[in-house]
Motif scaffolding. Structure first.
Motif, PDB file in Angstrom:
ATOM      1  N   VAL A 102       0.995  -1.366   0.054  1.00 34.49           N
ATOM      2  CA  VAL A 102      -0.120   0.255   0.182  1.00 34.49           C
ATOM      3  C   VAL A 102       0.794   1.250   0.111  1.00 34.49           C
ATOM      4  O   VAL A 102       0.581   2.229  -0.658  1.00 34.49           O
ATOM      5  N   TRP A 103       2.195   1.162   0.608  1.00 32.82           N
ATOM      6  CA  TRP A 103       2.976   2.456   0.782  1.00 32.82           C
ATOM      7  C   TRP A 103       3.396   2.961  -0.727  1.00 32.82           C
ATOM      8  O   TRP A 103       3.692   3.726  -0.613  1.00 32.82           O
ATOM      9  N   LYS A 104       3.321   1.238  -1.630  1.00 28.34           N
ATOM     10  CA  LYS A 104       4.368   1.753  -2.419  1.00 28.34           C
ATOM     11  C   LYS A 104       4.073   2.450  -3.585  1.00 28.34           C
ATOM     12  O   LYS A 104       4.263   3.426  -4.519  1.00 28.34           O
ATOM     13  N   TRP A 105       2.351   3.214  -3.279  1.00 23.53           N
ATOM     14  CA  TRP A 105       1.420   3.933  -4.032  1.00 23.53           C
ATOM     15  C   TRP A 105       0.914   4.830  -3.080  1.00 23.53           C
ATOM     16  O   TRP A 105       0.379   5.777  -3.547  1.00 23.53           O
ATOM     17  N   ALA A 106       1.110   4.831  -2.013  1.00 22.24           N
ATOM     18  CA  ALA A 106       0.200   5.791  -1.005  1.00 22.24           C
ATOM     19  C   ALA A 106       1.599   7.366  -0.800  1.00 22.24           C
ATOM     20  O   ALA A 106       3.184   7.032  -0.582  1.00 22.24           O
ATOM     21  N   LYS A 107       0.484   8.536  -1.006  1.00 18.90           N
ATOM     22  CA  LYS A 107       1.121   9.774  -0.959  1.00 18.90           C
ATOM     23  C   LYS A 107       1.369   9.982   0.637  1.00 18.90           C
ATOM     24  O   LYS A 107       2.504  10.484   1.141  1.00 18.90           O
ATOM     25  N   SER A 108       0.436   9.604   1.355  1.00 15.79           N
ATOM     26  CA  SER A 108       0.525  10.015   3.355  1.00 15.79           C
ATOM     27  C   SER A 108      -0.345   9.380   3.755  1.00 15.79           C
ATOM     28  O   SER A 108      -1.309   9.079   2.922  1.00 15.79           O
ATOM     29  N   ALA A 109       0.011   9.465   5.142  1.00 13.21           N
ATOM     30  CA  ALA A 109      -1.791   9.365   5.692  1.00 13.21           C
ATOM     31  C   ALA A 109      -2.239  10.219   6.983  1.00 13.21           C
ATOM     32  O   ALA A 109      -1.279  10.818   7.579  1.00 13.21           O
ATOM     33  N   VAL A 110      -3.606  11.052   7.033  1.00 13.45           N
ATOM     34  CA  VAL A 110      -4.034  11.284   8.019  1.00 13.45           C
ATOM     35  C   VAL A 110      -5.215  10.179   8.494  1.00 13.45           C
ATOM     36  O   VAL A 110      -6.054   9.968   7.996  1.00 13.45           O
ATOM     37  N   PHE A 111      -5.278  10.828   9.740  1.00 16.23           N
ATOM     38  CA  PHE A 111      -7.246  10.236  10.440  1.00 16.23           C
ATOM     39  C   PHE A 111      -7.560  11.330  10.434  1.00 16.23           C
ATOM     40  O   PHE A 111      -7.494  12.253  10.522  1.00 16.23           O
ATOM     41  N   GLY A 112      -8.714  10.769  10.012  1.00 15.64           N
ATOM     42  CA  GLY A 112      -9.899  11.744  10.119  1.00 15.64           C
ATOM     43  C   GLY A 112     -11.135  10.780  11.251  1.00 15.64           C
ATOM     44  O   GLY A 112     -10.977   9.952  11.400  1.00 15.64           O
ATOM     45  N   TYR A 113     -11.959  12.187  11.647  1.00 12.28           N
ATOM     46  CA  TYR A 113     -12.590  12.096  13.197  1.00 12.28           C
ATOM     47  C   TYR A 113     -13.732  12.252  12.489  1.00 12.28           C
ATOM     48  O   TYR A 113     -14.521  13.102  11.656  1.00 12.28           O
ATOM     49  N   ILE A 114     -15.181  10.461  12.475  1.00 12.93           N
ATOM     50  CA  ILE A 114     -16.275  10.990  12.635  1.00 12.93           C
ATOM     51  C   ILE A 114     -17.307  12.025  12.966  1.00 12.93           C
ATOM     52  O   ILE A 114     -17.427  12.339  14.735  1.00 12.93           O
ATOM     53  N   THR A 115     -17.330  12.890  12.383  1.00 15.26           N
ATOM     54  CA  THR A 115     -18.763  14.296  13.270  1.00 15.26           C
ATOM     55  C   THR A 115     -20.095  14.536  13.055  1.00 15.26           C
ATOM     56  O   THR A 115     -20.518  14.780  13.515  1.00 15.26           O
ATOM     57  N   ALA A 116     -20.492  14.298  11.719  1.00 17.42           N
ATOM     58  CA  ALA A 116     -21.449  13.380  11.409  1.00 17.42           C
ATOM     59  C   ALA A 116     -21.991  12.569  10.672  1.00 17.42           C
ATOM     60  O   ALA A 116     -21.475  12.214   9.864  1.00 17.42           O
TER      61      ALA A 116
END
Length: 290
Positions: A102-116
């Motif tokens: 997966v990291w071979k194709w990934a640019k970055s990773a960010v955590f998102g929190y569900i708000t709605a």
């Protein structure tokens, strides 16, 4: 001169003692600090004076209340810090658990929190909050995973770039998705040897598809994504497990399988968003892995 110094010292000592003996309500702001200096050795006398006026108990009670407030505040800070450390540890485990492919194709990773969430649909689009300054493309090249390898969905453009929207993979709007079935007792078989099947979301948090009855499929088999319409970062991520196998009514020589994800968007509070490298760029390589 010596006698004058003694006189000044004696007067100062008497004034200090007198201030310490004053009831709490009679002291000025500056004299309260002075009183505390000699309060301990003169406490029996001071208590007697305060009891005479009825003010000592109130002061002691307010001191205890302030002390209790301080204790509760420090306990709050401690638990808050422990929670932050736990969240950070969980993030690190998720990031390091993502496969190298997966990291071979990934640019970055960010955590998102569900708000709605959509109150009318448990599998509808949800809104996310990401950390300030995070660059997240609001398109289908950004996928959402949970616990490193479980595909939950991908971002869609809802016309509000500042509010990322996540479309769960089990939503009927995601459309049909191709996947491969891996026997639960042999996860290491080559992907090309695993049975490929087209799965359609049912709208109930699961997928269904048809396969030949001769294919050896069992409940509990792992189903992984193998669909060119999904980003490279989504390939071979876990879509779910085979929940049931039934004879296909229209074609008795085929079976209908039901696949259900282990985790649903409605069951989690946060996801990891994996941003794929731009389409015209080469795979990022191992060095991009955190």
């Amino acid at each position: 001169m010596h006698s004058r110094s003694n006189l000044v010292f004696a007067v100062t000592l008497l004034v200090t003692a007198a201030v310490a003996l004053l009831p709490a309500g009679w002291r000025l702001g500056w004299s309260s600090d002075l009183a505390r200096i000699v309060r301990f050795p003169l406490r029996p006398f001071s208590d007697f004076s305060n009891r005479m006026t009825g003010e000592g108990a109130d002061e002691d009670r307010s001191d205890l209340e302030r002390l209790q407030e301080d204790i509760e505040y420090l306990q709050h800070l401690l638990q808050r810090e422990r929670m932050a450390v736990g969240e950070l540890e969980e993030r690190l485990r998720e990031v390091h658990g993502v496969p190298a492919s997966v990291w071979k194709w990934a640019k970055s990773a960010v955590f998102g929190y569900i708000t709605a969430r959509n109150p009318d649909s448990p599998y509808g689009i949800v809104e996310l909050r990401v950390e300030p300054g995070s660059a997240i493309p609001a398109d289908e090249s950004t996928i959402a995973v949970y616990r490193s390898v479980h595909l939950l969905g991908r971002l869609v453009d809802e016309g509000r770039p500042s509010v990322p929207s996540l479309l769960p993979v089990v939503n009927t709007g995601s459309g049909e998705i191709w996947a491969r079935i891996f026997p639960q007792e042999d996860h290491e078989i080559p992907a090309m040897r695993a049975e490929r099947v087209a799965l359609a979301p049912t709208g109930t948090g699961a997928f269904t598809g048809q396969i030949d009855r001769a294919v050896p499929v069992q409940e509990g088999d792992v189903v992984r994504v193998d669909d060119a319409l999904w980003p490279h970062t989504a390939q071979m991520l876990e879509l779910g497990e085979v929940e049931s196998i039934e004879v296909y009514d229209r074609e008795p020589l085929r079976n209908t399988i039901t696949v259900r994800p282990r985790y649903q968007v409605r069951e989690v509070s946060s996801v990891m968003l994996i941003v794929q490298s731009t389409a015209d760029a080469e795979p990022a390589g191992e060095e991009t892995s955190p």
